[in-house]
Design a protein around this motif. Structure first.
Motif, mmCIF file in Angstrom:
data_model
loop_
_atom_site.group_PDB
_atom_site.id
_atom_site.type_symbol
_atom_site.label_atom_id
_atom_site.label_comp_id
_atom_site.label_asym_id
_atom_site.label_seq_id
_atom_site.Cartn_x
_atom_site.Cartn_y
_atom_site.Cartn_z
ATOM 1 N N LEU A 17 -11.241 3.612 -11.623
ATOM 2 C CA LEU A 17 -9.836 3.356 -11.313
ATOM 3 C C LEU A 17 -9.670 2.526 -10.035
ATOM 4 N N PRO A 18 -10.341 1.362 -9.948
ATOM 5 C CA PRO A 18 -10.235 0.596 -8.703
ATOM 6 C C PRO A 18 -8.917 -0.130 -8.539
ATOM 7 N N LEU A 19 -8.189 -0.368 -9.629
ATOM 8 C CA LEU A 19 -7.015 -1.232 -9.521
ATOM 9 C C LEU A 19 -5.884 -0.614 -8.721
ATOM 10 N N VAL A 20 -5.790 0.717 -8.652
ATOM 11 C CA VAL A 20 -4.718 1.343 -7.877
ATOM 12 C C VAL A 20 -4.947 1.135 -6.381
ATOM 13 N N ALA A 21 -6.181 1.340 -5.941
ATOM 14 C CA ALA A 21 -6.495 1.162 -4.524
ATOM 15 C C ALA A 21 -6.327 -0.282 -4.088
ATOM 16 N N THR A 22 -6.667 -1.231 -4.980
ATOM 17 C CA THR A 22 -6.587 -2.640 -4.619
ATOM 18 C C THR A 22 -5.201 -3.239 -4.809
ATOM 19 N N SER A 23 -4.326 -2.550 -5.495
ATOM 20 C CA SER A 23 -2.966 -3.063 -5.671
ATOM 21 C C SER A 23 -1.967 -2.221 -4.876
ATOM 22 N N VAL A 24 -1.679 -1.027 -5.333
ATOM 23 C CA VAL A 24 -0.718 -0.164 -4.640
ATOM 24 C C VAL A 24 -1.217 0.202 -3.248
ATOM 25 N N GLY A 25 -2.526 0.468 -3.121
ATOM 26 C CA GLY A 25 -3.074 0.859 -1.824
ATOM 27 C C GLY A 25 -2.888 -0.215 -0.768
ATOM 28 N N LEU A 26 -3.399 -1.416 -1.057
ATOM 29 C CA LEU A 26 -3.270 -2.506 -0.087
ATOM 30 C C LEU A 26 -1.818 -2.910 0.119
ATOM 31 N N GLY A 27 -1.026 -2.865 -0.954
ATOM 32 C CA GLY A 27 0.387 -3.209 -0.822
ATOM 33 C C GLY A 27 1.138 -2.242 0.070
ATOM 34 N N SER A 28 0.873 -0.940 -0.099
ATOM 35 C CA SER A 28 1.541 0.055 0.743
ATOM 36 C C SER A 28 1.081 -0.044 2.190
ATOM 37 N N MET A 29 -0.172 -0.425 2.410
ATOM 38 C CA MET A 29 -0.675 -0.591 3.778
ATOM 39 C C MET A 29 0.076 -1.712 4.497
ATOM 40 N N LEU A 30 0.213 -2.849 3.840
ATOM 41 C CA LEU A 30 0.918 -3.967 4.467
ATOM 42 C C LEU A 30 2.409 -3.673 4.612
ATOM 43 N N ALA A 31 3.006 -3.050 3.586
ATOM 44 C CA ALA A 31 4.429 -2.716 3.676
ATOM 45 C C ALA A 31 4.691 -1.741 4.819
ATOM 46 N N ALA A 32 3.838 -0.737 4.962
ATOM 47 C CA ALA A 32 4.002 0.225 6.055
ATOM 48 C C ALA A 32 3.809 -0.447 7.412
ATOM 49 N N PHE A 33 2.883 -1.399 7.480
ATOM 50 C CA PHE A 33 2.666 -2.128 8.737
ATOM 51 C C PHE A 33 3.927 -2.900 9.124
ATOM 52 N N TYR A 34 4.488 -3.651 8.177
ATOM 53 C CA TYR A 34 5.686 -4.435 8.475
ATOM 54 C C TYR A 34 6.875 -3.529 8.790
ATOM 55 N N LEU A 35 6.968 -2.414 8.090
ATOM 56 C CA LEU A 35 8.059 -1.476 8.348
ATOM 57 C C LEU A 35 7.958 -0.899 9.753
ATOM 58 N N THR A 36 6.748 -0.572 10.161
ATOM 59 C CA THR A 36 6.534 -0.027 11.500
ATOM 60 C C THR A 36 6.824 -1.066 12.575
ATOM 61 N N ARG A 37 6.394 -2.288 12.341
ATOM 62 C CA ARG A 37 6.658 -3.344 13.317
ATOM 63 C C ARG A 37 8.152 -3.617 13.460
ATOM 64 N N SER A 38 8.926 -3.420 12.391
ATOM 65 C CA SER A 38 10.370 -3.632 12.479
ATOM 66 C C SER A 38 11.006 -2.643 13.435
ATOM 67 N N PHE A 39 10.395 -1.475 13.612
ATOM 68 C CA PHE A 39 10.870 -0.502 14.588
ATOM 69 C C PHE A 39 10.743 -1.057 15.999
ATOM 70 N N HIS A 40 9.654 -1.764 16.267
ATOM 71 C CA HIS A 40 9.428 -2.294 17.610
ATOM 72 C C HIS A 40 10.483 -3.326 17.985
ATOM 73 N N ARG A 41 10.931 -4.093 17.015
ATOM 74 C CA ARG A 41 11.934 -5.115 17.315
ATOM 75 C C ARG A 41 13.291 -4.511 17.659
ATOM 76 N N ALA A 42 13.469 -3.224 17.322
ATOM 77 C CA ALA A 42 14.736 -2.561 17.627
ATOM 78 C C ALA A 42 14.560 -1.487 18.697
ATOM 79 N N ASP A 43 13.535 -1.635 19.524
ATOM 80 C CA ASP A 43 13.238 -0.613 20.536
ATOM 81 C C ASP A 43 14.418 -0.365 21.473
#
Length: 323
Positions: A77-103
């Motif tokens: 089942l590698p496709l979940v880790a390489t699709s949803v996994g990596l996608g959620s990692m980048l989405a969470a990164f951008y979401l977290t960085r958006s917090f910094h812009r509104a500090d």
């Protein structure tokens, strides 16, 4: 008779004691509301939506493949880790960085930085639910295309294979999201998201690529380093499905080790701008989780099969002493 000082301090003490549980009761709804708000934002993030779409397309391709061979995705089942996994990692990164812009705005709120980071970590439930759909499909519904015959499970039980599938789907999605939050809190340089993606890919592909061939690495390295990745494998099927190789290690303890990595990612995220007693508690929890992680990895590597075993369609097995 009570003294004047006792009469003066008693009401204050009672008020302080009474206020503590009230504060805790009020803190939880605020954290829940923040987590729900950020979870909705993560679920709507275009990167996660695009990655999920790619995962769906790959799954449809697997299920509609005209080949008569059973897909090896049934065991990995590698496709979940390489699709949803990596996608959620980048989405969470951008979401977290958006917090910094509104500090400047959020720092004026009564909610602490640690609580806001905790709310971001709780958004991992979104990709976990998405990944759970794949796990139910592959291991629960078990369509014919990915329903491997018994001999293809090799020396592992259905519980072992289920642990691998959970690790490659739900746990991978959760861990990737938490890693994205932690990196988003600590990394603010330009191109940080690209560095994060390349680092995870190099970590996984580099180790798996080097140890995918049994003749290129010493046996002790193969046993101890092969699982030192967030996406490990325990079965290797030949291209023509004429045999399957069951590798060393314990799939169940490996799943536990992945969970400890998730906890360490939470600790890393919560340490950002934490202070005082909160920081001390986070550090203590981190030390405990680090010790548990080392223990779980040792059990994952040292447990399970002690030798590599090759299994054939007729059911007989051969021990490969090189591993």
């Amino acid at each position: 008779m009570t003294s004047a000082s006792q009469q003066a301090t008693t009401p204050a003490t009672r008020a302080a004691v009474a206020s503590r549980p009230k504060h805790r009761r009020e803190h939880r709804p605020v954290l829940g509301a923040l987590a729900l708000l950020e979870a909705v934002r993560l679920a709507r993030h275009p990167v996660l939506l695009a990655a999920t779409g790619i995962g769906v397309l790959l799954t449809v391709q697997v299920l509609t493949d005209n080949s008569t061979q059973v897909s090896t995705d049934a065991l990995g089942l590698p496709l979940v880790a390489t699709s949803v996994g990596l996608g959620s990692m980048l989405a969470a990164f951008y979401l977290t960085r958006s917090f910094h812009r509104a500090d400047e705005i959020v720092e004026a709120s009564p909610t602490s930085t640690t609580a806001r980071t905790g709310a971001l970590c709780l958004t991992a439930v979104v990709p976990a639910l998405v990944a759970s759909v794949w796990f139910v499909l592959y291991y629960g519904a078990r369509p014919a295309k990915v329903d491997a015959p018994e001999w293809m499970y090799g020396m592992f039980s259905h519980a072992d294979i289920a642990a691998v599938l959970v690790g490659h789907s739900v746990i991978s999605a959760v861990g990737a999201t938490l890693l994205g939050v932690a990196a988003g809190r600590w990394w603010s340089f330009r191109g940080a998201s690209a560095v994060l993606l390349l680092a995870v890919d190099a970590w996984t592909v580099g180790v798996l690529g080097f140890f995918s061939s049994g003749d290129d690495a010493p046996p002790e390295w193969f046993r101890w380093v092969r699982l030192l990745v967030p996406f490990g494998y325990f079965s290797s099927t030949t291209a023509d499905n004429s045999s399957v190789v069951s590798l060393t290690g314990s799939p169940r303890w490996y799943a536990v080790w992945l969970l400890t990595l998730c906890a360490l990612a939470v600790v890393a995220a919560l340490l950002w701008r934490s202070e005082g007693a909160t920081r001390r508690r986070v550090v203590r929890v981190g030390a405990v989780m680090l010790a548990l992680s080392v223990l779980a990895y040792g059990l994952a590597v040292g447990g399970g099969l002690s030798h590599v075993v090759r299994t054939f369609p007729d059911g007989h097995s051969v021990v490969l002493v090189t591993r």
